[in-house]
Design a protein around this motif. Structure first.
Motif, PDB file in Angstrom:
ATOM      1  N   UNK A  81     -18.914  13.268  39.552  1.00 46.42           N
ATOM      2  CA  UNK A  81     -18.233  14.043  38.498  1.00 46.42           C
ATOM      3  C   UNK A  81     -19.042  15.299  38.180  1.00 46.42           C
ATOM      4  N   UNK A  82     -20.347  15.143  37.997  1.00 43.93           N
ATOM      5  CA  UNK A  82     -21.211  16.297  37.699  1.00 43.93           C
ATOM      6  C   UNK A  82     -21.172  17.310  38.848  1.00 43.93           C
ATOM      7  N   UNK A  83     -21.267  16.829  40.063  1.00 46.83           N
ATOM      8  CA  UNK A  83     -21.240  17.696  41.239  1.00 46.83           C
ATOM      9  C   UNK A  83     -19.928  18.472  41.312  1.00 46.83           C
ATOM     10  N   UNK A  84     -18.822  17.808  41.093  1.00 49.54           N
ATOM     11  CA  UNK A  84     -17.510  18.463  41.125  1.00 49.54           C
ATOM     12  C   UNK A  84     -17.431  19.553  40.064  1.00 49.54           C
ATOM     13  N   UNK A  85     -17.864  19.252  38.842  1.00 50.72           N
ATOM     14  CA  UNK A  85     -17.822  20.246  37.761  1.00 50.72           C
ATOM     15  C   UNK A  85     -18.701  21.456  38.079  1.00 50.72           C
ATOM     16  N   UNK A  86     -19.868  21.205  38.653  1.00 45.79           N
ATOM     17  CA  UNK A  86     -20.783  22.296  39.001  1.00 45.79           C
ATOM     18  C   UNK A  86     -20.201  23.144  40.137  1.00 45.79           C
ATOM     19  N   UNK A  87     -19.640  22.499  41.153  1.00 49.54           N
ATOM     20  CA  UNK A  87     -19.027  23.239  42.271  1.00 49.54           C
ATOM     21  C   UNK A  87     -17.866  24.089  41.763  1.00 49.54           C
ATOM     22  N   UNK A  88     -17.046  23.525  40.890  1.00 46.03           N
ATOM     23  CA  UNK A  88     -15.929  24.291  40.327  1.00 46.03           C
ATOM     24  C   UNK A  88     -16.449  25.501  39.559  1.00 46.03           C
ATOM     25  N   UNK A  89     -17.520  25.327  38.803  1.00 45.13           N
ATOM     26  CA  UNK A  89     -18.087  26.460  38.056  1.00 45.13           C
ATOM     27  C   UNK A  89     -18.643  27.521  38.999  1.00 45.13           C
ATOM     28  N   UNK A  90     -19.287  27.104  40.083  1.00 44.79           N
ATOM     29  CA  UNK A  90     -19.806  28.064  41.065  1.00 44.79           C
ATOM     30  C   UNK A  90     -18.650  28.860  41.677  1.00 44.79           C
ATOM     31  N   UNK A  91     -17.595  28.153  42.075  1.00 46.19           N
ATOM     32  CA  UNK A  91     -16.426  28.833  42.652  1.00 46.19           C
ATOM     33  C   UNK A  91     -15.819  29.790  41.627  1.00 46.19           C
ATOM     34  N   UNK A  92     -15.699  29.340  40.392  1.00 50.35           N
ATOM     35  CA  UNK A  92     -15.124  30.171  39.330  1.00 50.35           C
ATOM     36  C   UNK A  92     -15.972  31.430  39.120  1.00 50.35           C
ATOM     37  N   UNK A  93     -17.283  31.269  39.156  1.00 43.53           N
ATOM     38  CA  UNK A  93     -18.184  32.400  38.959  1.00 43.53           C
ATOM     39  C   UNK A  93     -18.033  33.419  40.087  1.00 43.53           C
ATOM     40  N   UNK A  94     -17.989  32.938  41.337  1.00 44.38           N
ATOM     41  CA  UNK A  94     -17.915  33.842  42.488  1.00 44.38           C
ATOM     42  C   UNK A  94     -16.527  34.425  42.712  1.00 44.38           C
ATOM     43  N   UNK A  95     -15.521  33.910  42.048  1.00 42.70           N
ATOM     44  CA  UNK A  95     -14.166  34.467  42.196  1.00 42.70           C
ATOM     45  C   UNK A  95     -13.768  35.284  40.973  1.00 42.70           C
ATOM     46  N   UNK A  96     -14.750  35.679  40.182  1.00 44.97           N
ATOM     47  CA  UNK A  96     -14.452  36.494  38.999  1.00 44.97           C
ATOM     48  C   UNK A  96     -13.638  35.726  37.960  1.00 44.97           C
ATOM     49  N   UNK A  97     -13.907  34.447  37.852  1.00 48.15           N
ATOM     50  CA  UNK A  97     -13.257  33.564  36.857  1.00 48.15           C
ATOM     51  C   UNK A  97     -11.776  33.331  37.146  1.00 48.15           C
ATOM     52  N   UNK A  98     -11.390  33.418  38.416  1.00 49.01           N
ATOM     53  CA  UNK A  98      -9.985  33.207  38.783  1.00 49.01           C
ATOM     54  C   UNK A  98      -9.505  31.791  38.462  1.00 49.01           C
ATOM     55  N   UNK A  99     -10.402  30.810  38.528  1.00 47.91           N
ATOM     56  CA  UNK A  99      -9.989  29.434  38.250  1.00 47.91           C
ATOM     57  C   UNK A  99      -9.654  29.221  36.770  1.00 47.91           C
ATOM     58  N   UNK A 100     -10.077  30.142  35.923  1.00 47.81           N
ATOM     59  CA  UNK A 100      -9.762  30.020  34.494  1.00 47.81           C
ATOM     60  C   UNK A 100      -8.257  30.043  34.249  1.00 47.81           C
ATOM     61  N   UNK A 101      -7.508  30.556  35.219  1.00 50.76           N
ATOM     62  CA  UNK A 101      -6.052  30.529  35.133  1.00 50.76           C
ATOM     63  C   UNK A 101      -5.490  29.115  35.178  1.00 50.76           C
ATOM     64  N   UNK A 102      -6.329  28.148  35.534  1.00 52.20           N
ATOM     65  CA  UNK A 102      -5.914  26.745  35.535  1.00 52.20           C
ATOM     66  C   UNK A 102      -6.206  26.073  34.200  1.00 52.20           C
ATOM     67  N   UNK A 103      -6.553  26.878  33.191  1.00 51.62           N
ATOM     68  CA  UNK A 103      -6.703  26.368  31.832  1.00 51.62           C
ATOM     69  C   UNK A 103      -5.332  26.117  31.225  1.00 51.62           C
ATOM     70  N   UNK A 104      -5.335  25.524  30.068  1.00 44.20           N
ATOM     71  CA  UNK A 104      -4.090  25.122  29.408  1.00 44.20           C
ATOM     72  C   UNK A 104      -3.677  26.141  28.353  1.00 44.20           C
TER      73      UNK A 104
END
Length: 178
Positions: A13-36
């Motif tokens: 779980x920790x690894x997944x959350x950290x990987x997602x944050x790394x991806x989000x950081x390197x994509x200019x926070x594009x994953x934030x669009x998956x917020x609610x």
């Protein structure tokens, strides 16, 4: 579930959350669009993605620390029950935030943290098992101040996720901790 399996699950779980944050950081926070985003029909599926997305590293680390402790304490439940409780917390919290939350992007695992907190507070008293009662007391002493987080605050804190997460945990304890 063996201790090694519990620890492996928590590390994943920790690894997944950290990987997602790394991806989000390197994509200019594009994953934030998956917020609610409350009351947006297109955002409804994000009930299941928003707990995994964080606003920044500080946000992730603030949630991750408490999440790890709560997950460790939740391992007193069998694996199937723990997964059911987790799915309930994510779904109920997300739906309530979607229905009643402020029109703002809601991100992060804090709703899940508050759900586990609510569950662990009530589960000992509901189950009447000594070990669970001890955990309820420890959680109340160490994390009782989290209750302040369910109150409306200004800024970028999703107190709605905290409130509905806590309520979902209380409901889960009522039904699953017998």
């Amino acid at each position: 579930m063996a201790v090694k399996t519990h620890l492996r699950f928590i590390l994943v779980i920790c690894f997944v959350l950290i990987i997602i944050e790394i991806i989000n950081m390197f994509t200019g926070r594009m994953l934030s669009g998956f917020g609610l985003l409350p009351r947006s029909v297109n955002s409804l599926p994000m009930i299941f993605t928003s707990p995994f997305i964080h606003g920044n590293w500080a946000h992730l680390l603030a949630n991750l620390t408490t999440l790890v402790v709560m997950l460790l304490l939740m391992t007193t439940q069998n694996q199937r029950r723990m997964l059911g409780i987790s799915l309930w917390i994510i779904t109920f919290t997300g739906l309530c935030v979607w229905l009643f939350g402020r029109t703002a992007m809601h991100l992060g695992a804090s709703g899940v943290v508050y759900g586990y907190f609510g569950f662990l507070l009530l589960a000992g008293w509901r189950s009447k098992r000594k070990r669970m009662m001890f955990i309820s007391i420890v959680v109340a002493i160490l994390y009782g101040s989290l209750l302040l987080g369910i109150l409306p605050t200004g800024g970028f804190v999703s107190w709605e996720s905290h409130l509905f997460g806590f309520i979902s945990g209380i409901i889960a304890a009522w039904y699953w901790a017998k």
